[in-house]
Design a protein around this motif. Structure first.
Motif, short mmCIF file in Angstrom:
data_model
loop_
_atom_site.label_atom_id
_atom_site.label_comp_id
_atom_site.label_asym_id
_atom_site.label_seq_id
_atom_site.Cartn_x
_atom_site.Cartn_y
_atom_site.Cartn_z
N GLN A 5 0.82 -1.17 -0.03
CA GLN A 5 0.03 0.08 -0.09
C GLN A 5 0.91 1.29 -0.01
N ARG A 7 0.58 5.84 0.48
CA ARG A 7 -0.42 6.99 0.39
C ARG A 7 0.06 7.86 -0.38
N GLY A 32 -9.75 7.70 -2.21
CA GLY A 32 -9.17 8.90 -1.81
C GLY A 32 -10.19 9.94 -1.95
N GLU A 63 -9.28 8.61 4.39
CA GLU A 63 -8.45 7.51 4.01
C GLU A 63 -7.79 6.85 5.10
N GLY A 65 -5.01 4.21 5.75
CA GLY A 65 -3.54 3.47 5.08
C GLY A 65 -2.52 3.57 6.09
N THR A 66 -1.56 2.73 6.02
CA THR A 66 -0.24 2.53 6.44
C THR A 66 -0.34 3.28 7.85
N THR A 70 -6.10 9.92 6.89
CA THR A 70 -5.90 11.31 6.22
C THR A 70 -7.17 11.67 5.74
N ASP A 71 -7.37 12.93 4.94
CA ASP A 71 -8.59 13.28 4.31
C ASP A 71 -8.20 14.12 2.93
N GLU A 73 -5.40 12.71 0.69
CA GLU A 73 -4.53 11.97 -0.17
C GLU A 73 -5.45 10.90 -0.77
N ILE A 74 -4.47 10.20 -1.73
CA ILE A 74 -5.03 8.87 -2.08
C ILE A 74 -4.42 7.60 -1.57
N VAL A 75 -5.10 6.49 -1.28
CA VAL A 75 -4.48 5.26 -0.72
C VAL A 75 -4.56 4.31 -1.79
N THR A 77 -3.83 0.67 -3.12
CA THR A 77 -3.66 -0.98 -2.38
C THR A 77 -3.42 -1.88 -3.74
#
Length: 133
Positions: A5, A7, A32, A63, A65-66, A70-71, A73-75, A77
């Motif tokens: 994954q 971010r 995202g 999102e 991830g890892t 966050t709000d 970014e894109i995650v 996978t």
């Protein structure tokens, strides 16, 4: 199954995605916020970097991830499924849905991720990806 994954803030570069490419994913999920997920060029870079993978994505209200939430970014996978051989066996009677004589299940590639058409950003809502018509 192998999962990796990343971010990313903004449009990823091929070098950002290199650790994900290493596992030769068959399926890539992209989640995202609206702005980064609908940015021009995102789908094109994902198709270039993951040409053999099925792509699916949608917008989120945050999102995960890892290890963080966050709000903005894109995650991404990446999933690589290990080969599995499946066989269905029965007692030969044909009862209870068994396969007479232990006939094998459908051949290689049946139901494999990425076997269908690619997902694309659709002309409908900006917060969902759609398969081409």
């Amino acid at each position: 199954m192998n999962v990796r994954q990343a971010r990313i803030a903004g449009i990823p570069l091929a070098t950002d995605l290199a650790p994900l490419v290493e596992i030769a994913p068959q399926l890539v999920l992209v989640l995202g916020s609206v702005k980064p997920l609908t940015a021009p060029g995102l789908l094109e870079i994902l198709e270039e970097v993951f040409p053999q993978a099925g792509l699916a994505g949608c917008t989120t209200a945050g999102e995960i991830g890892t290890g963080a939430v966050t709000d903005s970014e894109i995650v991404i996978t990446a999933l690589h499924f290990q080969p599995v051989e499946v066989a269905a066996c029965g007692d030969g009677s044909g009862g209870h849905g068994g396969f007479p004589g232990g006939r094998p299940a459908p051949g290689p590639g049946a139901g494999r991720a990425g076997a269908g058409p690619r997902a694309r950003a659709g002309p409908g809502r900006a917060d969902q990806w759609q398969r081409p018509h």
